[in-house]
Scaffold this motif. Structure first.
Motif, PDB file in Angstrom:
ATOM      1  N   VAL A 199       0.930  -1.215  -0.235  1.00  0.00           N
ATOM      2  CA  VAL A 199      -0.109   0.103  -0.153  1.00  0.00           C
ATOM      3  C   VAL A 199       1.028   1.221  -0.037  1.00  0.00           C
ATOM      4  N   LEU A 200       1.992   1.352   0.753  1.00  0.00           N
ATOM      5  CA  LEU A 200       2.675   2.441   0.852  1.00  0.00           C
ATOM      6  C   LEU A 200       3.549   2.578  -0.166  1.00  0.00           C
ATOM      7  N   GLU A 201       4.113   1.408  -0.914  1.00  0.00           N
ATOM      8  CA  GLU A 201       4.758   1.417  -2.168  1.00  0.00           C
ATOM      9  C   GLU A 201       4.076   2.055  -3.301  1.00  0.00           C
ATOM     10  N   GLN A 202       2.873   1.803  -3.250  1.00  0.00           N
ATOM     11  CA  GLN A 202       1.980   2.139  -4.319  1.00  0.00           C
ATOM     12  C   GLN A 202       1.497   3.513  -3.998  1.00  0.00           C
ATOM     13  N   ALA A 203       0.999   3.876  -3.086  1.00  0.00           N
ATOM     14  CA  ALA A 203       0.530   5.125  -2.684  1.00  0.00           C
ATOM     15  C   ALA A 203       1.625   6.220  -2.782  1.00  0.00           C
ATOM     16  N   SER A 204       3.040   5.914  -2.395  1.00  0.00           N
ATOM     17  CA  SER A 204       4.054   7.001  -2.486  1.00  0.00           C
ATOM     18  C   SER A 204       4.450   7.085  -3.977  1.00  0.00           C
ATOM     19  N   LYS A 205       3.950   6.417  -4.932  1.00  0.00           N
ATOM     20  CA  LYS A 205       4.205   6.710  -6.262  1.00  0.00           C
ATOM     21  C   LYS A 205       3.653   7.984  -6.830  1.00  0.00           C
ATOM     22  N   SER A 206       2.285   8.354  -6.360  1.00  0.00           N
ATOM     23  CA  SER A 206       1.561   9.369  -6.885  1.00  0.00           C
ATOM     24  C   SER A 206       1.168  10.081  -5.833  1.00  0.00           C
ATOM     25  N   ILE A 207       1.638  10.066  -4.581  1.00  0.00           N
ATOM     26  CA  ILE A 207       0.950  10.882  -3.604  1.00  0.00           C
ATOM     27  C   ILE A 207       2.190  11.800  -2.926  1.00  0.00           C
ATOM     28  N   PHE A 208       2.130  13.103  -3.224  1.00  0.00           N
ATOM     29  CA  PHE A 208       3.207  13.549  -2.572  1.00  0.00           C
ATOM     30  C   PHE A 208       2.945  14.695  -1.373  1.00  0.00           C
ATOM     31  N   VAL A 209       2.306  13.888  -0.560  1.00  0.00           N
ATOM     32  CA  VAL A 209       2.221  14.647   0.800  1.00  0.00           C
ATOM     33  C   VAL A 209       2.560  13.832   1.843  1.00  0.00           C
ATOM     34  N   PRO A 210       3.123  14.166   3.143  1.00  0.00           N
ATOM     35  CA  PRO A 210       3.736  13.083   4.047  1.00  0.00           C
ATOM     36  C   PRO A 210       2.640  11.968   4.203  1.00  0.00           C
ATOM     37  N   LEU A 211       3.398  10.772   4.327  1.00  0.00           N
ATOM     38  CA  LEU A 211       2.376   9.497   4.691  1.00  0.00           C
ATOM     39  C   LEU A 211       2.934   9.122   5.774  1.00  0.00           C
TER      40      LEU A 211
END
Ligand code: 1PR
Length: 560
Positions: free
Chosen positions: A319-331
């Motif tokens: 989930v993190l790997e996928q999300a960080s590809k297109s979400i550019f705010v802090p996770l």
């Protein structure tokens, strides 16, 4: 078609996945600098500093990168983009060192020293979205409006001085303290803020830089007269939480409970009278929607992590790997950040190893729940002496306090008088809206572990203070009584905890409409407000919450 590859100076100290993803999102390929000899031939170097100043300089030296970098930067005509620590290392030295040690020398390209924010005057680290005052009109900022906010997370800063002022591209103020938030001289650019975490604004800064490399337009930057009184403000953040777990069909879903109960109630015909786990959507798809809609931060919480080991729980890493590809705010990722041993294989993982897996997968912060309660209990039992071994301490030491969030899950314990409560618990006086079922005017907030399943003999204020002492950088403060109720945040709890710690507090549980955000920011000292249900059910838009905040004079992030 880009005419060059970006040379990334990743010296292996931490997570630069988001920088890689942001460069890719701008359409550029990356070439890693692994040998010092590559530096001289690079077309454009991006240097995202991670870790502490001392460790960054040490690694640069050990790898033999420091002198080639100084040579590369010498003429100010070779494209360079430093990020955060990558900007600070350009200065002569930093105060970020162990107590008693001397200031650590940097690359010495920009005159001056990097110093620490004054903890007696402001919450440190400076975390969140803040503005920029322009000192130069530069092609780098061509695609960014002057008002747009960018994301910062740092405890040390470079002050604006007469010696370095010709370098300053933008400055920012935090609690009245002005600091250098970006520099540019010739083709050498660096930002204290994180473009890779600053949403579309950040991507546009990167785009401006890469385009200036492509077209050779760095020289077009022109100085601007700055109004001495110009200032910026740290905005209050809106965080969206996604409680994630596997449902009865084995699918990973976002769910949302009422007072932490995530199952549908009273399903007809069911043996237990209980329905299935509520399914509100897929984690990455929902998170992407919130990114587009203006969430300032996104938190993924693995809410059944107490059952299984997180290392085994690969879907959350994906989930993190996928999300960080297109979400550019802090996770942020939470749930199961603790040491773990696999009963089958006998293999053990330390909390640091678990956290490292998440950071590598794209998380910016980890959130620790149950383990923070146990560590606080231990600290109290030891008379305030740290063991140096708790998950908070070890992760904070390696990744910095800003990467460690504590999630507290307290329940109210109502009492009619203060004296009846053990003096170690902080008792809070309730306002008319929050009195107990029998008219009780006081309560203390009892911490729980394992997602609210087990109550412990320690209060939320004590855990918050202990967690700060152990090295946490932020507190995510839930309240089981208010969770999912839509009646607003637990204001007495938010006041009590935000008044007891100097690190930022994120209010959580109970948001039902825009006015609840306004109220919690107006009436308590929290820096961020988190909500889940109202956003998942499309009842309230993030934009509407921000509009309500702005109308009431509360700073909210301005973005493109
Ligand atoms: O103990 O370190 O493994 O962490 C477990 C994590 O999972 C903790 O952060 C804990 O808060 C969370 N958690 C465990 N069980 C639940 C549950 O709901 N059954 N979720 C749970 C807690 C808190 C927020 C929630 C807000 C806002 N959720 O994410 O979404 O209360 O909701 P609302 O706006 O709809 O009122 P560990």
């Amino acid at each position: 078609m880009p005419s060059f590859k970006v040379s990334l100076l990743d010296y292996g100290a931490g997570n630069v996945r988001s920088v890689r993803n942001a460069i890719s999102a701008c359409g550029y390929e990356i070439e890693d600098i692994t040998e010092a000899s590559q530096i001289a031939h690079a077309k454009a170097i991006v240097f995202p500093g991670v870790g502490s100043y001392g460790s960054a300089m040490k690694v640069l030296k050990e790898k033999g990168f420091d002198q080639p970098l100084r040579d590369y930067l010498e003429g100010r005509d070779r494209p360079f983009l430093g990020i955060c620590l990558g900007m600070q290392t350009l200065f002569e030295s930093s105060d970020e060192h162990e107590e008693g040690a001397e200031a650590i020398p940097g690359l010495g390209v920009i005159p001056g020293k990097v110093i620490k924010f004054d903890e007696s005057k402001m919450a440190v680290p400076h975390i969140g979205w803040n503005g920029r005052i322009l000192h130069q009109d530069s092609p780098i900022l061509k695609y960014v409006d002057a008002e747009e906010d960018v994301y910062f997370v740092h405890s040390y800063y470079a002050p604006v001085t007469d010696e370095n002022k010709e370098w300053v591209l933008t400055s920012t103020t935090y609690s009245g303290q002005r600091f250098v938030s970006a520099v540019q001289r010739g083709s050498v650019v660096a930002t204290q803020f994180h473009p890779e975490k600053s949403g579309k604004t950040g991507l546009n800064v990167l785009k401006g830089f890469l385009e200036a490399v492509e077209n050779g337009t760095f020289h077009q930057a022109k100085n601007i007269d700055v109004e001495p009184a110009a200032h910026t403000d740290l905005t209050k953040r809106i965080v969206v939480a996604l409680d994630v777990r596997t449902n009865d069909h084995g699918d990973l879903v976002v769910t949302k409970g009422d007072q932490y109960d995530v199952r549908e109630n009273h399903k007809q015909g069911s043996e237990t009278g209980r329905g299935g786990v509520r399914n509100l959507g897929k984690p990455v798809a929902l998170a992407s929607r919130y990114y587009e809609e203006g969430a300032d931060e996104i938190a993924f919480l693995n809410i059944t992590s107490f059952r299984e080991g997180v290392i085994e729980d690969m879907p959350m890493l994906q989930v993190l790997e996928q999300a960080s590809k297109s979400i550019f705010v802090p996770l942020t990722v939470g749930g199961g950040i603790r040491s773990y041993s696999d009963p089958k294989s006998g293999q053990t993982w330390s909390a640091l190893e678990v956290a490292a897996r998440y950071f590598r997968a794209g998380a910016d912060k980890v959130s620790i729940g149950s383990d923070a309660v146990y560590a606080s209990e231990e600290l109290v039992a030891n008379g305030g002496k740290c063991t140096g071994e708790s998950s908070i301490e070890v992760i904070s030491q390696v990744y910095g306090a800003q990467a460690v969030v504590i999630s507290i899950d307290p329940k109210r314990v109502f009492v009619s008088d203060k004296e009846s409560v053990n003096e170690k618990h902080v008792v809070v006086e309730l306002d008319d809206d929050s009195v107990g079922p029998n008219g009780e005017r006081f309560c203390w907030y009892q911490c729980t572990v394992k997602g609210g399943r087990e109550a412990r003999d320690i209060c939320a204020v004590t855990v918050a203070k202990a967690a700060q002492y152990l090295g946490a950088g932020e507190i995510m403060l839930n309240c089981i009584d208010m969770d999912g109720q839509g009646k607003g945040y637990d204001l007495p709890l938010m006041k009590a905890v935000s008044g007891a710690v100097s690190i930022p507090v994120i209010a959580s549980s109970g948001a039902g409409n825009e006015s609840h955000f306004v109220k919690v920011f107006k009436e308590t000292g929290v820096q961020a407000a988190l909500a889940a249900g109202i956003f998942h059910r499309n009842e309230v838009e993030i934009k509407a919450c921000k509009n309500a905040m702005t109308k009431s004079g509360i700073e909210a992030r301005k973005s493109s």
